[in-house]
Design an enzyme around this catalytic site. Structure first.
Site, PDB file in Angstrom:
ATOM      1  N   GLU A 178       0.824  -1.112  -0.095  1.00  0.00           N
ATOM      2  CA  GLU A 178      -0.149  -0.128   0.124  1.00  0.00           C
ATOM      3  C   GLU A 178       0.775   1.404  -0.028  1.00  0.00           C
ATOM      4  O   GLU A 178       1.208   1.561   1.191  1.00  0.00           O
ATOM      5  CB  GLU A 178      -0.862   0.164   1.063  1.00  0.00           C
ATOM      6  CG  GLU A 178      -1.801   1.169   1.308  1.00  0.00           C
ATOM      7  CD  GLU A 178      -2.809   1.474   2.567  1.00  0.00           C
ATOM      8  OE1 GLU A 178      -2.664   0.493   3.363  1.00  0.00           O
ATOM      9  OE2 GLU A 178      -3.644   2.072   2.447  1.00  0.00           O
ATOM     10  N   LYS A 220      -2.376  -1.865  -3.430  1.00  0.00           N
ATOM     11  CA  LYS A 220      -3.597  -1.059  -2.755  1.00  0.00           C
ATOM     12  C   LYS A 220      -2.825   0.261  -2.946  1.00  0.00           C
ATOM     13  O   LYS A 220      -2.246   0.908  -2.069  1.00  0.00           O
ATOM     14  CB  LYS A 220      -3.656  -1.456  -1.427  1.00  0.00           C
ATOM     15  CG  LYS A 220      -4.526  -0.487  -0.699  1.00  0.00           C
ATOM     16  CD  LYS A 220      -4.965  -1.167   0.831  1.00  0.00           C
ATOM     17  CE  LYS A 220      -6.111  -0.119   1.504  1.00  0.00           C
ATOM     18  NZ  LYS A 220      -6.742  -0.603   2.701  1.00  0.00           N
TER      19      LYS A 220
HETATM   20  P1  13P Z   1      -9.163   4.287   3.516  1.00  0.00           P
HETATM   21  O1  13P Z   1      -9.958   3.578   2.804  1.00  0.00           O
HETATM   22  O2  13P Z   1     -10.189   5.015   5.014  1.00  0.00           O
HETATM   23  O3  13P Z   1      -8.074   5.075   3.234  1.00  0.00           O
HETATM   24  O4  13P Z   1      -8.493   3.370   4.626  1.00  0.00           O
HETATM   25  C1  13P Z   1      -7.683   2.291   3.875  1.00  0.00           C
HETATM   26  C2  13P Z   1      -6.466   1.879   4.690  1.00  0.00           C
HETATM   27  O5  13P Z   1      -6.492   0.649   4.920  1.00  0.00           O
HETATM   28  C3  13P Z   1      -5.495   2.677   5.008  1.00  0.00           C
HETATM   29  O6  13P Z   1      -4.273   2.213   5.468  1.00  0.00           O
END
Ligand code: 13P
Length: 340
Positions: A178, A220
């Site tokens: 991510e 992500k």
């Molecule tokens: P949000 O979709 O609220 O941004 O959260 C996703 C997430 O896992 C942040 O690390």
């Protein structure tokens, strides 16, 4: 099963073209902020009750194939004593775990951040696996300014994501990678697209260098959107910018791209995902891994009252269903608020 068979089985269970991921892995500080918005104290029991309600939502497994949990949740049980990872697995929802330990400033790169938590990661993953986790998540954040991310920030954050992903795969755990380009600020959609593309290029370069098998990971990312201080861009424009950059930077071997919502509203995030799936055929599944954009209506419906558990579940299921439709490119805003 061998490590490789484990990874393959987890990807097969999580990527099926019609379901996404629920991010319910808010750290202690973040969940306290979310509970604050509804005037609820963040006690261990309130967190357990709320997350237990989310995970036991009947039918959630039709639209959600994985849930990211916080370490505390992995060890909690529902009212009847069933461990929450089991509650989720019983619905066909693969339990996963956030393994990074938060972030701080990156020395030498003013304005950039770096995430902590690599030390002892393999041992932690072994214990999380025993509790049912089959995938993990690690988030690096990239603030956007005229000078950020810096070249050092891009390299250092990519290196962390790649090292984490390599450790996960060596333990038979699928890594969710991510890199979050923050929505804060007044940058244009062009700047957001430029930063995202650069970030992804650096991340995939590092993943290659560390020998991460792209077939057994999930990306992500953020969508390319204007900064929060600017007017919103229409979904078609968000989709076009995002897709163009993805095609330039993300190898087709990656099975699934599950976007974060990052401060987009629930309806906005769904409309943007839908527009992405209405563009030409992409080589990857384009799905969701939303936290706030899935949970906001459920949190509001719950409001800290146990009697409101079913209302929270209904709100979550409705959002999950609409995002499932967005994966198919079949969402329309006229479906919002309908009860069917
Ligand atoms: P949000 O979709 O609220 O941004 O959260 C996703 C997430 O896992 C942040 O690390």
């Amino acid at each position: 099963m061998s490590v490789s068979e484990d990874l393959q089985a987890t990807i097969a269970d999580m990527v099926d073209g019609r379901r996404g991921i629920l991010a319910a892995d808010e750290s202690s500080g973040t969940i306290a902020k979310r509970f604050d918005t509804i005037g609820v104290e963040s006690t261990e029991e309130n967190r357990r009750f709320y997350r237990s309600a989310l995970l036991s939502t009947e039918g959630l497994g039709d639209y959600v194939s994985g849930v990211i949990l916080f370490e505390e949740t992995l060890g909690q049980t529902d009212d009847s004593g069933t461990p929450l990872p089991k509650v989720s697995a019983a619905q066909g929802i693969v339990p996963g775990i956030k393994v990074d330990k938060g972030k701080g400033p990156l020395p030498g790169a003013p304005g950039d951040m770096i995430t902590y938590g690599l030390d002892g990661l393999a041992e932690r993953l072994d214990s999380y696996r025993e509790l049912g986790a089959r995938f993990a998540k690690w988030r690096e954040v990239y603030p956007v300014s005229p000078t950020n991310p810096t070249p050092l920030g891009l390299t250092a954050n990519a290196e962390m994501l790649a090292r984490y992903a390599a450790v996960c795969q060596s333990c038979g755990v699928v890594p969710i990678v991510e890199p979050e380009v923050l929505i804060d600020g007044d940058h244009s959609i062009e700047r957001s697209a430029q930063v995202n593309e650069h970030v992804w290029q650096k991340v995939f370069d590092a993943l290659h260098r560390h020998g991460v098998q792209l077939e057994f990971m999930i990306l992500k990312p953020s969508m390319a959107t204007p900064g929060k201080a600017c007017a919103k861009a229409p979904p078609e424009q968000v989709a076009e910018y995002t897709m163009r950059c993805l095609r330039r930077a993300v190898p087709a071997a990656v099975p699934s791209i599950n976007f974060l919502s990052g401060g987009q509203g629930p309806e906005e995030a769904t409309a943007n995902l839908n527009a992405l799936n209405q563009l030409w055929q992409a080589p990857w599944q384009l799905s969701f891994s939303f936290g706030r954009a899935l949970q906001e209506p459920a949190l509001a419906a719950w409001a800290g009252e146990s009697a409101n558990g079913p209302a929270a579940q209904k709100a979550l299921l409705q959002r999950a269903h609409l995002n499932h439709l967005a994966m198919l490119g079949e969402y329309d805003e006229s479906l919002e608020g309908r009860d069917d």
